[in-house]
Write an enzyme that holds these catalytic residues in place. Structure first.
Site, PDB file in Angstrom:
ATOM      1  N   SER A 139       0.850  -1.191   0.000  1.00  0.00           N
ATOM      2  CA  SER A 139       0.000   0.000   0.000  1.00  0.00           C
ATOM      3  C   SER A 139       0.884   1.239   0.000  1.00  0.00           C
ATOM      4  CB  SER A 139      -0.859  -0.018   1.275  1.00  0.00           C
ATOM      5  OG  SER A 139      -1.511   1.213   1.461  1.00  0.00           O
ATOM      6  N   TYR A 152      -1.712  -0.622  10.688  1.00  0.00           N
ATOM      7  CA  TYR A 152      -1.899  -0.977   9.268  1.00  0.00           C
ATOM      8  C   TYR A 152      -0.615  -0.659   8.503  1.00  0.00           C
ATOM      9  CZ  TYR A 152      -3.901  -1.107   4.543  1.00  0.00           C
ATOM     10  OH  TYR A 152      -4.159  -1.393   3.215  1.00  0.00           O
TER      11      TYR A 152
HETATM   12  P1  NDP Z   1     -11.541  -6.081   0.149  1.00  0.00           P
HETATM   13  O1  NDP Z   1     -12.062  -5.894   1.528  1.00  0.00           O
HETATM   14  O2  NDP Z   1     -12.486  -6.020  -0.994  1.00  0.00           O
HETATM   15  O3  NDP Z   1     -10.731  -7.443   0.025  1.00  0.00           O
HETATM   16  C1  NDP Z   1     -10.029  -8.006   1.094  1.00  0.00           C
HETATM   17  C2  NDP Z   1      -9.957  -9.488   0.847  1.00  0.00           C
HETATM   18  O4  NDP Z   1      -9.183 -10.072   1.901  1.00  0.00           O
HETATM   19  C3  NDP Z   1     -11.326 -10.159   0.855  1.00  0.00           C
HETATM   20  O5  NDP Z   1     -11.424 -10.996  -0.271  1.00  0.00           O
HETATM   21  C4  NDP Z   1     -11.321 -10.969   2.133  1.00  0.00           C
HETATM   22  O6  NDP Z   1     -12.025 -12.186   1.929  1.00  0.00           O
HETATM   23  C5  NDP Z   1      -9.838 -11.252   2.307  1.00  0.00           C
HETATM   24  N1  NDP Z   1      -9.491 -11.588   3.691  1.00  0.00           N
HETATM   25  C6  NDP Z   1      -9.602 -10.823   4.798  1.00  0.00           C
HETATM   26  N2  NDP Z   1      -9.241 -11.521   5.888  1.00  0.00           N
HETATM   27  C7  NDP Z   1      -8.879 -12.751   5.441  1.00  0.00           C
HETATM   28  C8  NDP Z   1      -8.417 -13.939   6.074  1.00  0.00           C
HETATM   29  N3  NDP Z   1      -8.238 -13.997   7.416  1.00  0.00           N
HETATM   30  N4  NDP Z   1      -8.151 -15.022   5.309  1.00  0.00           N
HETATM   31  C9  NDP Z   1      -8.344 -14.987   3.975  1.00  0.00           C
HETATM   32  N5  NDP Z   1      -8.781 -13.899   3.311  1.00  0.00           N
HETATM   33  C10 NDP Z   1      -9.049 -12.799   4.056  1.00  0.00           C
HETATM   34  O7  NDP Z   1     -10.403  -4.965  -0.015  1.00  0.00           O
HETATM   35  P2  NDP Z   1      -9.292  -4.679  -1.130  1.00  0.00           P
HETATM   36  O8  NDP Z   1      -9.538  -5.435  -2.351  1.00  0.00           O
HETATM   37  O9  NDP Z   1      -9.162  -3.222  -1.193  1.00  0.00           O
HETATM   38  O10 NDP Z   1      -7.985  -5.227  -0.387  1.00  0.00           O
HETATM   39  C11 NDP Z   1      -7.083  -6.143  -0.964  1.00  0.00           C
HETATM   40  C12 NDP Z   1      -5.670  -5.777  -0.560  1.00  0.00           C
HETATM   41  O11 NDP Z   1      -5.340  -4.498  -1.103  1.00  0.00           O
HETATM   42  C13 NDP Z   1      -5.443  -5.666   0.952  1.00  0.00           C
HETATM   43  O12 NDP Z   1      -4.222  -6.260   1.285  1.00  0.00           O
HETATM   44  C14 NDP Z   1      -5.372  -4.142   1.177  1.00  0.00           C
HETATM   45  O13 NDP Z   1      -4.599  -3.820   2.300  1.00  0.00           O
HETATM   46  C15 NDP Z   1      -4.721  -3.713  -0.118  1.00  0.00           C
HETATM   47  N6  NDP Z   1      -4.892  -2.305  -0.449  1.00  0.00           N
HETATM   48  C16 NDP Z   1      -6.137  -1.786  -0.674  1.00  0.00           C
HETATM   49  C17 NDP Z   1      -6.279  -0.442  -0.936  1.00  0.00           C
HETATM   50  C18 NDP Z   1      -7.603   0.198  -1.113  1.00  0.00           C
HETATM   51  O14 NDP Z   1      -7.665   1.449  -1.052  1.00  0.00           O
HETATM   52  N7  NDP Z   1      -8.690  -0.533  -1.334  1.00  0.00           N
HETATM   53  C19 NDP Z   1      -5.113   0.442  -1.032  1.00  0.00           C
HETATM   54  C20 NDP Z   1      -3.853  -0.227  -0.801  1.00  0.00           C
HETATM   55  C21 NDP Z   1      -3.765  -1.543  -0.534  1.00  0.00           C
HETATM   56  P3  NDP Z   1     -12.950 -12.935   3.014  1.00  0.00           P
HETATM   57  O15 NDP Z   1     -13.526 -11.882   3.908  1.00  0.00           O
HETATM   58  O16 NDP Z   1     -13.968 -13.631   2.168  1.00  0.00           O
HETATM   59  O17 NDP Z   1     -12.027 -13.890   3.701  1.00  0.00           O
END
Ligand code: NDP
Length: 242
Positions: A139, A152
């Site tokens: 990020s 974070y």
């Molecule tokens: P979402 O919330 O849409 O996606 C997060 C994903 O992580 C979900 O599919 C969720 O699936 C999964 N997840 C969370 N906890 C667990 C777990 N314990 N085991 C397995 N899967 C897990 O957000 P984003 O797509 O935005 O996030 C994806 C990545 O991008 C993250 O690492 C985030 O930090 C990073 N990011 C996002 C930004 C943004 O502005 N959106 C900016 C910079 C980085 P489920 O709940 O079904 O398990």
């Protein structure tokens, strides 16, 4: 796009946002995709939508046994991983206080230890591939810490350091690419437990213009470079983000 290789891509956090979009892009480029997440209904629906070559596997990245079982299933049903996208993450922002200690632990266990454990479990398959990629989703918070995002940011700074060491260790068989997005319109901020932070951050995200598809396209581009070229790090922000 992904011109030079197609193979098997394992994507954590494939049930929504960047992970789901990445699965769609890589599948369209010819990859078989293993969709890992906890929400079974979401990954089942995505696998059904993608059709042939998409495999939904329920796995929590904090549960090593579940990851080992997932790796066995990927090996058996898809032949082994060529690409691992460490994307699963949570962003539970808020002021630093004891009230948030459950959130802090969860962020470290999912964002940092989850990526490390998933890589450790899939590493044999990736090195056996001989032409593998690991994509680590960091990020802007891995570059710039701000008041209210301390833990974070710590997880993402951790990803950056670990990722660089891994890159040096695994080259040239496995290319390691770090992706550092700014604000992307996904459900990520909806899980924030601290009430006023939740309101403020979701208000900001409601105006977000960069989409998960924008990020997925960049990921697919990096993976698609010919093997003599490794894109080590990509920092990308909305044009309007300071
Ligand atoms: P979402 O919330 O849409 O996606 C997060 C994903 O992580 C979900 O599919 C969720 O699936 C999964 N997840 C969370 N906890 C667990 C777990 N314990 N085991 C397995 N899967 C897990 O957000 P984003 O797509 O935005 O996030 C994806 C990545 O991008 C993250 O690492 C985030 O930090 C990073 N990011 C996002 C930004 C943004 O502005 N959106 C900016 C910079 C980085 P489920 O709940 O079904 O398990």
């Amino acid at each position: 796009m992904t011109s030079s290789i197609a193979g098997v891509a394992v994507i954590t956090g494939a049930s929504s946002g960047i992970g789901e979009a990445t699965a769609r892009h890589l599948h369209a480029a010819g990859f078989k995709v293993a969709l890992l997440a906890r929400r079974r209904d979401r990954i089942d629906a995505l696998a059904a939508d993608l059709g042939d070559g998409a495999l939904a596997i329920e796995a929590d990245v904090t549960d090593r046994d579940a990851l080992v079982a997932a790796a066995e299933q990927v090996k058996k049903e898809l032949g082994g991983a060529d690409v691992l996208v460490n994307n699963a993450g949570v962003m539970l922002l808020g002021p630093f206080s004891a009230d948030q200690r459950g959130d802090y632990r969860q962020m470290i266990e999912v964002n940092l230890l989850g990526a490390i454990t998933t890589t450790e479990v899939f590493l044999d398959q990736l090195t056996a591939s001989g032409r593998a990629d690991i994509i680590n989703i960091s990020s802007v918070a891995g570059r710039t810490a701000r008041s209210g995002n301390g833990v974070y940011a710590a997880t993402k700074w951790g990803i950056n350091g670990w990722s660089e060491a891994l890159r040096q260790e695994l080259l040239p068989t496995v290319r390691v690419t770090l992706i550092e997005p700014g604000v992307v319109a996904t459900e990520l901020p909806t899980h924030i437990t601290h009430e006023s932070t939740n309101t403020a951050v979701n208000e900001m995200y409601s105006k977000a213009e960069v989409t998960a598809d924008d990020i997925a396209e960049v990921i697919a581009f990096a993976i698609g470079r010919p093997r003599h070229l490794a894109i080590n790090e990509i920092l990308l922000r909305p044009s309007t983000q300071v």
